[in-house]
Structure formats: structure tokens, C-alpha cells
Enzyme design. Structure first.
Site, mmCIF file in Angstrom:
data_model
loop_
_atom_site.group_PDB
_atom_site.id
_atom_site.type_symbol
_atom_site.label_atom_id
_atom_site.label_comp_id
_atom_site.label_asym_id
_atom_site.label_seq_id
_atom_site.Cartn_x
_atom_site.Cartn_y
_atom_site.Cartn_z
ATOM 1 N N ASP A 1 7.920 15.401 14.157
ATOM 2 C CA ASP A 1 9.247 14.904 13.781
ATOM 3 C C ASP A 1 9.128 13.412 13.413
ATOM 4 O OD1 ASP A 1 11.823 13.910 13.761
ATOM 5 O OD2 ASP A 1 12.465 14.979 15.558
ATOM 6 N N HIS B 1 -1.950 -0.571 -6.961
ATOM 7 C CA HIS B 1 -0.928 0.430 -7.244
ATOM 8 C C HIS B 1 -1.060 0.929 -8.670
ATOM 9 C CE1 HIS B 1 2.042 1.327 -4.255
ATOM 10 N NE2 HIS B 1 2.042 0.085 -3.813
ATOM 11 N N LYS C 1 7.418 -1.034 7.342
ATOM 12 C CA LYS C 1 7.453 0.130 6.429
ATOM 13 C C LYS C 1 6.029 0.465 5.979
ATOM 14 C CE LYS C 1 8.016 2.435 2.358
ATOM 15 N NZ LYS C 1 6.991 2.706 1.343
ATOM 16 N N GLU D 1 3.345 8.812 -2.035
ATOM 17 C CA GLU D 1 3.143 7.470 -2.605
ATOM 18 C C GLU D 1 1.674 7.193 -2.918
ATOM 19 O OE1 GLU D 1 5.229 4.360 -0.491
ATOM 20 O OE2 GLU D 1 3.812 2.840 -1.168
HETATM 21 C C1 MEV Z 1 4.878 -0.287 0.148
HETATM 22 O O1 MEV Z 1 5.111 1.096 0.345
HETATM 23 C C2 MEV Z 1 4.475 -0.957 1.441
HETATM 24 C C3 MEV Z 1 4.325 -2.478 1.381
HETATM 25 O O2 MEV Z 1 5.519 -3.061 0.852
HETATM 26 C C4 MEV Z 1 4.062 -2.963 2.782
HETATM 27 C C5 MEV Z 1 4.082 -4.474 2.933
HETATM 28 O O3 MEV Z 1 4.715 -5.172 2.141
HETATM 29 O O4 MEV Z 1 3.461 -4.928 3.930
HETATM 30 C C6 MEV Z 1 3.207 -2.885 0.444
#
Ligand code: MEV
Length: 432
Positions: free
Chosen positions: A286, A384, A270, A86
Site C-alpha cells: 500500500d 532525463h 518526492k 517515470e
Molecule cells: C523528480 O521526479 C524528482 C526530483 O525532482 C527530486 C529532487 O528534486 O530532489 C528530481
């Protein structure tokens, strides 16, 4: 040079051509050229070795490997290898590590490397009676478990304790669960713990009169925690039209959203795992185990919530912390046989699994801040987009210098699309 003598700040690294970046890493680390080749995938794991790791091997899967800069973890500069597909993740971690550096970097610690092995005991006549029988025979159980792995025992690890939990109202009848708490030192621990629980089964059956069914470690490794915190001067967070105070407030508000709402917490966490997993993967660990542990820990209070916290101190500095299970190892499994994983550990000067866990949790916290800062200010798409634009430029056929030029043009036009990239490139490359 000892690893602590290296500086993790390498100004201009981002803009260097690939080959020059590799040279910089050699200058800033104890890696040899062959270690670097292993780390960067030019050499490293071969199909023969891979064939011994899993079944039905036909080859190997590759991921980009980037180096996060600027990290200071417990006063030590460290270059952090990250394997991830990513865009923005490595840049985000590096940038936040630079800001955290202004406040002394990341302070980190771990609890003892204790994993939990679970044994499900069915068909017990009396749960309370069986539970107390297990506690009466605790010494016997622990010394039987200690014989399972003499090597680990010699290294100072081994069984530490037992816990018993009752499940009286299950659809398969009442059952007990015995937890074997096992110090696995520098291993991830799955093999040691699974072997110990399997070996103990007959003894546990004779003590309880029940039938031991499952014998397996728990990925909710809540006794093996890693903790990181950082303090970032508010002034360091100011950028473009945003004051430091605005950014501090915005990050805290963003965290409060994740703390309150599981829908947001899943995305927030995430973002943390973007950083955590990338280092876990680069070191051959792992990542599914670490993922499972993280999310189960995030729900430990009965409601899924944020793994991190953000607030401010009396001087208005932004203060963040992250605590999560970290079941990773540096001996055994892929960490030992994968040359790239070994080189990754060498790059970071890692001597113990605890040191690796501490760096990983620091990266998780940095990654979380990168996302919250962007979300709380200009939004996530701008950062991004500039990285995405480079990928689009390459896909359109740009090479060398033209990659960055074309990417910048696409961002400036606010149209990061392949058709537009091809069009611009064709115009630039027209003869005459
Ligand atoms: C994207 O890979 C991760 C985010 O969505 C984390 C977040 O929203 O805190 C940008």
C-alpha cells in the site's frame, strides 16, 4: 542457488534487448520462467483474480517494471524490481547503487514492526482520571487485544503497550486518544490493528466512562522505522568536469536546502519516494500508507523537512542516511494474491517484512542521491532527456536499433521533439 549467491551487477544490461534482459534475470536469480512471466506481466494477475481484489473490476492497469541493479544491502547482492512510469528512476537508482558498492553498499536496519491503533474517546468526564484508569487496566487491555489474532500471537506478534494522549481544547469537547501498540510481524498490519481497536472499544468505554468514536490504525508509523546509510568514496563521484570533492560538496549543499526549506523538502522527499514507491508497488504493498507515513514523519518536529541527511566523514567520503516509517508486509492482502508481487519478493530473496523494508529504504536513499548529484552538477534535464528521447523515438515510429540511434541524434541536436524525430526517421528510411 541461495539468493545470497547471486550478483546484482550485470554489465551491459541497459543495452540488451528486452528478451535478453529476461534471460539475464533468470541467470542471476532463483526465479523460474513462470515466476519471471508473473513478474514481468506476461502472465501474472488475471482479471478473475483482480475481480476478487477490488470492486467494479473491468480489467487491469499496467506499469513498466524495471530491475534496479548493483544493490548491495547488508552485504547481500539484490536485484530490485521497480514499477514506475517515470524515466531515469531505475537508471538513477542502479547508478547510485553502483557508486555505493564502492563503499560497501548500504547498511540497513529496522525497528520492531510495531503499528499504532488509535481509539478516540469522547465524552469523558475527567481526562486525567480516565487516563489513569486506562493505565491501571493496561494488563487487562493488552490481554483482551492479544486474543483478537491468535495466529499473529503464535508468530511472536501481538499487543505490546498502550499510550494515552489528551486533547483538552477541541471544538467537539475534550477527548482522549488511546494508542494500542501492536507488533504485526510480517504483515502490513492494518487488518490486525483495526480489528483489535474495534474489539477493545466496549472495554475501553467501561474503563473510561466515555464513548469510543474512531478506531483505526495511524499511518504515522513512527515506531516501525527503516534506516539506511551509505558511504561513498569521493573519488567514485568524480565525473566529466567535476571532481569528487566538488560533487560531495554540491550534494551536501543541495541537502542543506531541503533541510532548511519545506518548499524544497517536498521535492527532495518526492525524489526519495520515486524509489520507495516503485518497490512498494512492485511488491503489492500500500504505497499510499507509506507516502502518508513518510510525509507525516518528515513534519514530526513541527516543520516539514528532509527525510535524509548528507554529510562527509574525516576522509572526505560522502555519507548519507535515510530514516522513515515503513509499513509494508509480505503476508496478506495483495502481497499474497498478486503473482507478480510474489515473484518480486522471490527475486529479492525476501523472508521477512523487515528485509523488504530495508531494501526499500536503501533504494530511497540511492534515488535521493541520484537526484541531488544531478541537480548539484549538470542539472536534471540531461539525464532525463536521453531517456525521454527514447520514448520520443518510439512514439515517432522507430523500431529496433533505430530507437537508440534516433534518441542519440535527438539529444545531440538538443531538440527532443516528436516532429523532429519523425523528420529524421523519414530521412533515414527514404528508399535509395
Ligand atoms: C523528480 O521526479 C524528482 C526530483 O525532482 C527530486 C529532487 O528534486 O530532489 C528530481
Amino acid at each position: 542457488m541461495p539468493p545470497e549467491a547471486f550478483n546484482s551487477r550485470i554489465p551491459g544490461f541497459y543495452n540488451l534487448p528486452l528478451e535478453e534482459r529476461r534471460v539475464k534475470i533468470l541467470d542471476h536469480s532463483q526465479l523460474s520462467e513462470s515466476d519471471l512471466a508473473d513478474l514481468s506481466g506476461q502472465a501474472g494477475l488475471n482479471p478473475e483474480e483482480a475481480n476478487h481484489m477490488i470492486e467494479n473490476v473491468v480489467g487491469m492497469h499496467k506499469l513498466p517494471l524495471g530491475i534496479a541493479l548493483n544493490f548491495v544491502v547488508n552485504n547481500r547482492d539484490v536485484l530490485v524490481p521497480m514499477a514506475i512510469e517515470e524515466p531515469s528512476v531505475v537508471a538513477g537508482a542502479s547508478y547510485m547503487a553502483k557508486l555505493a558498492r564502492a563503499g560497501g553498499g548500504f547498511s540497513v536496519r529496522t525497528s520492531p514492526p510495531e503499528m499504532i491503533g488509535q481509539m478516540q474517546i469522547l465524552e469523558v468526564a475527567d481526562l486525567y482520571h480516565a487516563e489513569s484508569a486506562l493505565f491501571s487496566e493496561k494488563d487487562k487491555l493488552l490481554s483482551a487485544a492479544a486474543q483478537v489474532d491468535p495466529v499473529l500471537e503464535k508468530l511472536g506478534g501481538g499487543p505490546r503497550d498502550i499510550e494515552v494522549r489528551q486533547f483538552p481544547d477541541s471544538p467537539v469537547g475534550p477527548f482522549l486518544v488511546l494508542h494500542l501498540v501492536y507488533d504485526v510481524r510480517d504483515a502490513m498490519g492494518a487488518n490486525a490493528v483495526n480489528t483489535a481497536t474495534e474489539r477493545l472499544a466496549p472495554l475501553v468505554e467501561s474503563i473510561t466512562g466515555g464513548r469510543v468514536h474512531l478506531r483505526i490504525l495511524s499511518n504515522l508509523a513512527d515506531r516501525r522505522l527503516a534506516y539506511a546509510e551509505c558511504r561513498i568514496p569521493s573519488a567514485a563521484l568524480a565525473f566529466e568536469g567535476y571532481s569528487g570533492t566538488e560533487v560531495v560538496q554540491g550534494v551536501i549543499e543541495a541537502w542543506a536546502f531541503a533541510a532548511a526549506d519545506p518548499y524544497r523538502a517536498a521535492t527532495h522527499n518526492k525524489g526519495i519516494m520515486n524509489g520507495v514507491d516503485a518497490v512498494v508497488i512492485a511488491t503489492g504493498n500500500d504505497w499510499r500508507a507509506v507516502e502518508a507515513g513518510a510525509h507525516a514523519y518528515a513534519a514530526r518536529g513541527g516543520r516539514y523537512t528532509s527525510l535524509s541527511t548528507w554529510g562527509q566523514d574525516a576522509e572526505g567520503n560522502l555519507v548519507g542516511s535515510l530514516e522513515m516509517p515503513m509499513a509494508i508486509g509480505i503476508v496478506g492482502g495483495a502481497t499474497k494474491v498478486h503473482p507478480g508481487a510474489r515473484a518480486a519478493l522471490k527475486l529479492m530473496g525476501i523472508k521477512t517484512a523487515a528485509e523488504l523494508a530495508e531494501i526499500i529504504v536503501a533504494v530511497g536513499l540511492a534515488q535521493n542521491l541520484a537526484a541531488l548529484r544531478a541537480l548539484a552538477t549538470e542539472g536534471i534535464q540531461r539525464g532525463h532527456m536521453s531517456l525521454h528521447a527514447r520514448q520520443v523515438a518510439i512514439a515517432a515510429g522507430a523500431q529496433g536499433e533505430q530507437i537508440n540511434q534516433l534518441a542519440e541524434q535527438l539529444v545531440a541536436d538538443k531538440t527532443v521533439r516528436i516532429d523532429r524525430a519523425v523528420e529524421i526517421l523519414e530521412k533515414w528510411n527514404q528508399p535509395g
